[in-house]
Write a protein that holds these residues in place. Structure first.
Motif: not given
Length: 92
Positions: A55-61, A65-66, A72-75
């Motif tokens: 899940l984290l890798v998918g989120h980072f990929y 961009e910051a 809408s952005v989720e942490i």
């Protein structure tokens, strides 16, 4: 610990151009989980920790961009906290 092939399957990436970036995201996901007290190197490996890393890798990929404008952005990805909660070391 997840492999590059595991991450690419999760991301549905069937080319090699992004391999170096994906490997960095795997390392960053593992480092993040270690910092919050999760043993990502447990033996035997925990399936829910592997899913949390995916899940984290998918989120980072998907969010390279910051800053994102107009959405809408989720942490962190939904469910991540629930997956890792039983594996966190809790201090007093």
């Amino acid at each position: 610990m997840i492999s590059l092939d595991d991450a690419k399957a999760q991301l549905r990436v069937d080319f090699n151009d992004d391999d170096a970036s994906i490997e960095r995201y795997i390392a960053a996901a593992a480092a993040h989980l270690r910092r919050i007290g999760v043993d990502v190197d447990a033996d035997p490996p925990s399936e829910d920790i592997d899913v949390a890393m995916l899940l984290l890798v998918g989120h980072f990929y998907g969010n390279r961009e910051a800053t994102t404008i107009g959405v809408s952005v989720e942490i962190t990805p939904l469910g991540l906290d629930r997956l890792i909660a039983p594996h966190r070391e809790h201090g007093i």
